[in-house]
Design an enzyme around this catalytic site. Structure first.
Site, PDB file in Angstrom:
ATOM      1  N   ARG A 170       0.727  -1.124  -0.061  1.00  0.00           N
ATOM      2  CA  ARG A 170      -0.052   0.087  -0.074  1.00  0.00           C
ATOM      3  C   ARG A 170       0.813   1.336   0.111  1.00  0.00           C
ATOM      4  O   ARG A 170       2.053   1.225   0.607  1.00  0.00           O
ATOM      5  CB  ARG A 170      -0.827   0.030   1.112  1.00  0.00           C
ATOM      6  CG  ARG A 170      -1.761   1.264   1.332  1.00  0.00           C
ATOM      7  CD  ARG A 170      -2.805   1.308   2.751  1.00  0.00           C
ATOM      8  NE  ARG A 170      -3.420   2.695   2.980  1.00  0.00           N
ATOM      9  CZ  ARG A 170      -3.778   3.102   3.872  1.00  0.00           C
ATOM     10  NH1 ARG A 170      -4.589   1.931   4.674  1.00  0.00           N
ATOM     11  NH2 ARG A 170      -4.352   4.383   4.080  1.00  0.00           N
ATOM     12  N   HIS A 171       0.623   2.351  -0.434  1.00  0.00           N
ATOM     13  CA  HIS A 171       0.963   3.683  -0.451  1.00  0.00           C
ATOM     14  C   HIS A 171       0.797   4.110   0.924  1.00  0.00           C
ATOM     15  O   HIS A 171      -0.109   4.802   1.241  1.00  0.00           O
ATOM     16  CB  HIS A 171       0.386   4.617  -1.402  1.00  0.00           C
ATOM     17  CG  HIS A 171       0.660   4.316  -2.986  1.00  0.00           C
ATOM     18  ND1 HIS A 171       2.178   4.402  -3.319  1.00  0.00           N
ATOM     19  CD2 HIS A 171       0.180   3.766  -3.713  1.00  0.00           C
ATOM     20  CE1 HIS A 171       2.358   4.192  -4.476  1.00  0.00           C
ATOM     21  NE2 HIS A 171       0.945   3.682  -5.070  1.00  0.00           N
ATOM     22  N   VAL A 172       1.874   3.906   2.030  1.00  0.00           N
ATOM     23  CA  VAL A 172       1.842   4.346   3.212  1.00  0.00           C
ATOM     24  C   VAL A 172       3.068   4.546   3.887  1.00  0.00           C
ATOM     25  O   VAL A 172       3.947   3.976   3.335  1.00  0.00           O
ATOM     26  CB  VAL A 172       0.985   3.352   4.130  1.00  0.00           C
ATOM     27  CG1 VAL A 172       1.589   1.995   4.185  1.00  0.00           C
ATOM     28  CG2 VAL A 172       0.386   3.901   5.412  1.00  0.00           C
TER      29      VAL A 172
END
Length: 230
Positions: A170-172
């Site tokens: 995930r983009h995190v």
């Protein structure tokens, strides 16, 4: 003053000491010639026969080593010699050194950095998950990278309960699992040259990507059409 004794109309030479006489004319029975000494040898304890034997053994060793390398293995007579002397060697007694094998992680997090080829990596991971049988957990949230404390706790709980072995992507931003009592997973990531990343983001926000979606219109709703082509 005493007169010098003369013999035969001349002076009588003074007698020389024995050491001087030996140095000048040699000892008795040597015919007055210089004494010849045997030159020092590099190996005074070896005779000419022994020296030739050593050279022959060295030549035989070199030929055997060359034959070993060209033939891809030891000659048969060396194998027979080893069989005669015994098969016990250091490796037979102790075995080869153990190889250092790193444990394969069962929990991996790929916190994707935007515009660094992460979509291509996810496609490759999907293929690898089917081939090697690990659980690929992806998220549909792409625009929220900074999480509050409660959001971090909820996300870590959801990730930790996934079926292992898993790979979450995930983009995190970085999540500290140990802060909330969880097992810290292995993190992987890919970065990009900052200038190239900025250029990629510049065109992505104006024209989108190859998927044909209209996300760029959502990201820049107030941008006029002529501004997109500046």
């Amino acid at each position: 003053m005493k007169k010098k004794q003369q013999h035969g109309g001349g002076e009588c030479p003074a007698p020389r000491p024995p050491a001087a006489a030996a140095a000048a004319g040699g000892g008795p029975g040597q015919g007055g010639g210089l004494k010849r000494r045997r030159p020092l040898s590099l190996l005074p304890f070896l005779s000419l026969r022994d020296y030739g034997f050593c050279m022959a053994a060295l030549l035989l060793f070199c030929l055997g080593s060359l034959f070993y390398q060209l033939n891809g293995g030891p000659p048969h007579f060396l194998l027979d010699l080893r069989q005669y002397l015994g098969n016990s060697t250091y490796l037979d007694d102790h075995g080869p050194p153990p190889q250092k094998v790193l444990p394969f992680p069962s929990q991996v997090v790929y916190n994707r950095v935007g515009k660094c080829g992460s979509r291509t990596v996810v496609l490759l991971l999907r293929i690898l998950s089917e081939k090697h049988g690990f659980n690929l957990v992806t998220s549909d949230i792409h625009n929220k990278t900074r999480l509050t404390k409660n959001e971090q706790m909820e996300l870590i709980k959801n990730i930790s309960t996934a079926e292992q072995p898993y790979l979450f992507t995930r983009h995190v931003h970085f999540l500290n699992f140990s802060r909330f009592g969880g097992d810290q997973p292995v993190y992987i990531n890919i970065i990009r040259d900052p200038v190239n990343r900025f250029l990629s983001n510049y065109f992505f926000r104006r024209f989108g990507d190859w998927r044909g979606e209209q996300n760029h219109m959502i990201r820049t709703p107030s941008m006029r059409q002529e501004e997109r082509y500046l």
